[in-house]
Design a protein around this motif. Structure first.
Motif, PDB file in Angstrom:
ATOM      1  N   UNK A   3      -6.828 -22.592   3.876  1.00 49.49           N
ATOM      2  CA  UNK A   3      -8.296 -22.591   3.861  1.00 49.49           C
ATOM      3  C   UNK A   3      -8.812 -22.378   5.281  1.00 49.49           C
ATOM      4  N   UNK A   4      -9.810 -21.521   5.411  1.00 45.56           N
ATOM      5  CA  UNK A   4     -10.441 -21.276   6.716  1.00 45.56           C
ATOM      6  C   UNK A   4     -11.899 -21.696   6.660  1.00 45.56           C
ATOM      7  N   UNK A   5     -12.375 -22.254   7.763  1.00 43.68           N
ATOM      8  CA  UNK A   5     -13.814 -22.462   7.977  1.00 43.68           C
ATOM      9  C   UNK A   5     -14.210 -21.484   9.080  1.00 43.68           C
ATOM     10  N   UNK A   6     -15.290 -20.754   8.874  1.00 41.02           N
ATOM     11  CA  UNK A   6     -15.616 -19.672   9.804  1.00 41.02           C
ATOM     12  C   UNK A   6     -17.106 -19.372   9.765  1.00 41.02           C
ATOM     13  N   UNK A   7     -17.540 -18.653  10.798  1.00 42.07           N
ATOM     14  CA  UNK A   7     -18.922 -18.192  10.854  1.00 42.07           C
ATOM     15  C   UNK A   7     -18.927 -16.689  10.628  1.00 42.07           C
ATOM     16  N   UNK A   8     -19.834 -16.245   9.801  1.00 42.64           N
ATOM     17  CA  UNK A   8     -20.017 -14.810   9.610  1.00 42.64           C
ATOM     18  C   UNK A   8     -21.495 -14.552   9.384  1.00 42.64           C
ATOM     19  N   UNK A   9     -22.013 -13.550  10.046  1.00 43.61           N
ATOM     20  CA  UNK A   9     -23.444 -13.208   9.941  1.00 43.61           C
ATOM     21  C   UNK A   9     -24.311 -14.451  10.090  1.00 43.61           C
ATOM     22  N   UNK A  10     -23.979 -15.269  11.081  1.00 40.81           N
ATOM     23  CA  UNK A  10     -24.778 -16.446  11.433  1.00 40.81           C
ATOM     24  C   UNK A  10     -24.817 -17.552  10.393  1.00 40.81           C
ATOM     25  N   UNK A  11     -23.879 -17.550   9.458  1.00 37.61           N
ATOM     26  CA  UNK A  11     -23.789 -18.701   8.570  1.00 37.61           C
ATOM     27  C   UNK A  11     -22.321 -19.144   8.476  1.00 37.61           C
ATOM     28  N   UNK A  12     -22.167 -20.420   8.147  1.00 35.57           N
ATOM     29  CA  UNK A  12     -20.818 -20.967   8.050  1.00 35.57           C
ATOM     30  C   UNK A  12     -20.352 -20.862   6.600  1.00 35.57           C
ATOM     31  N   UNK A 196      -5.249 -23.251  13.050  1.00 37.69           N
ATOM     32  CA  UNK A 196      -6.401 -22.409  12.753  1.00 37.69           C
ATOM     33  C   UNK A 196      -6.942 -22.642  11.343  1.00 37.69           C
ATOM     34  N   UNK A 197      -6.067 -23.137  10.448  1.00 34.18           N
ATOM     35  CA  UNK A 197      -6.444 -23.316   9.048  1.00 34.18           C
ATOM     36  C   UNK A 197      -6.059 -24.712   8.591  1.00 34.18           C
ATOM     37  N   UNK A 198      -6.569 -25.097   7.436  1.00 36.40           N
ATOM     38  CA  UNK A 198      -6.062 -26.274   6.739  1.00 36.40           C
ATOM     39  C   UNK A 198      -5.269 -25.764   5.551  1.00 36.40           C
ATOM     40  N   UNK A 199      -4.213 -26.491   5.207  1.00 38.48           N
ATOM     41  CA  UNK A 199      -3.393 -26.068   4.063  1.00 38.48           C
ATOM     42  C   UNK A 199      -3.255 -27.215   3.081  1.00 38.48           C
ATOM     43  N   UNK A 200      -3.103 -26.872   1.830  1.00 35.65           N
ATOM     44  CA  UNK A 200      -2.904 -27.911   0.821  1.00 35.65           C
ATOM     45  C   UNK A 200      -1.490 -28.488   0.954  1.00 35.65           C
ATOM     46  N   UNK A 201      -1.339 -29.668   0.406  1.00 35.27           N
ATOM     47  CA  UNK A 201      -0.127 -30.473   0.580  1.00 35.27           C
ATOM     48  C   UNK A 201       1.169 -29.719   0.248  1.00 35.27           C
TER      49      UNK A 201
END
Ligand code: MG
Length: 292
Positions: A3-12, A196-201
């Protein structure tokens, strides 16, 4: 699943990486929930969260990566001295501030870092030479709690784990020593690169997962999750004995040998040094030191 959390076009946004890691498909989340990053996926109503734009995944050139949990709700819970070789190296170089003298601790040593010091992969590690001249790195596997619990037994502990990420437990060794307690030396601004990411268990085999760290392409740490002295179920049992753990709580599980303070003479970080931590299954967390 990564899973990634990121900003694109000024929104998260929060999204799932494709199998080959080349693109991201976002969850269909309102902006105010997406800004909480992976925390949004841990809420009870998130169980069947739909994806959107599945036929138009985003490439990495279209995004700015953020930490998986950009602002944890509580302090990051950290475990000190959880790898035997690391206990030895800091004792030999005179950096054991616990009075342990290189002995293996009888119970986990637990401290914390402020949520505000979390930064993303690619963001600078701030180095203020007026505060520290002993800036150090610590590569660590971090557990993300998915289910609330108190007095969790070892046998049930993994049911409370949602997944994992990488943390660099950046440390000012002189500040740690001068102030005895570790909070100031561990919680300076920018001292918790995460990602850089979170991963499931299911993505990590705790019995055999390498944890490696390079400084400017020189391999410094080469550990393995199998070498933890207190394993993750033991840590969860100890920490939750009298403190309720909540979804989104993060436990950094300690660092293997090879930190800067473990060398003779010490090899602390300096301006423009590049620290790269790799845990297979999660990815590569990379940050450069920037002097202020
Ligand atoms: Mg640490």
């Amino acid at each position: 699943m990564r899973i990634a959390t990121y900003r694109t076009e000024n929104r998260v946004e929060v999204g799932v990486l494709s199998e080959d890691g080349s693109s991201i498909t976002p969850y269909d989340l309102p902006v105010e929930r997406a800004e909480r990053g992976v925390l949004a996926l841990l809420e009870p109503e998130a169980a069947l969260l739909p994806l959107r734009d599945v036929d138009r995944p985003l490439g990495f050139n279209a995004i700015e990566l953020l930490a998986p949990i950009p602002r944890p709700r509580r302090n990051i819970i950290c475990v000190g001295k959880n790898y035997y070789d690391h206990v030895q190296e800091i004792a030999e170089q005179g950096f054991d501030t616990t009075g342990g003298g290189g002995n293996v601790p009888g119970a986990p040593i637990v401290f914390s870092k402020f949520p505000e010091c979390v930064i993303a992969s690619g963001a600078p590690i701030r180095w203020d030479a007026r505060v520290t001249t002993a800036l150090d790195y610590e590569a660590e596997l971090a557990v993300i709690i998915g289910r609330e619990g108190r007095a969790i037994a070892q046998v049930d502990a993994m049911d409370h784990v949602w997944g994992y990420t990488i943390i660099n437990d950046v440390s000012a060794r002189d500040v740690q020593s001068n102030h005895v307690q570790w909070l100031l030396g561990k919680s300076q601004d920018g001292f918790c690169p995460m990602g850089p990411f979170a991963v499931t268990r299911d993505a990590i085999d705790l019995t055999d997962t390498p944890i490696r760290c390079w400084v400017n392409d020189e391999l410094r740490q080469d550990g393995n999750t199998s070498l933890m002295m207190f394993d993750i179920p033991t840590l969860i049992e100890s920490i939750s004995a009298g403190i309720t753990l909540y979804p989104g709580d993060i436990i950094a599980t300690g660092t293997p040998a090879g930190v800067g303070a473990g060398f003779s003479p010490s090899r602390f970080l300096t301006a423009d040094d590049r620290v790269r931590i790799e845990i297979p299954g999660i990815g590569t967390l990379e940050n450069r030191v920037k002097a202020y």
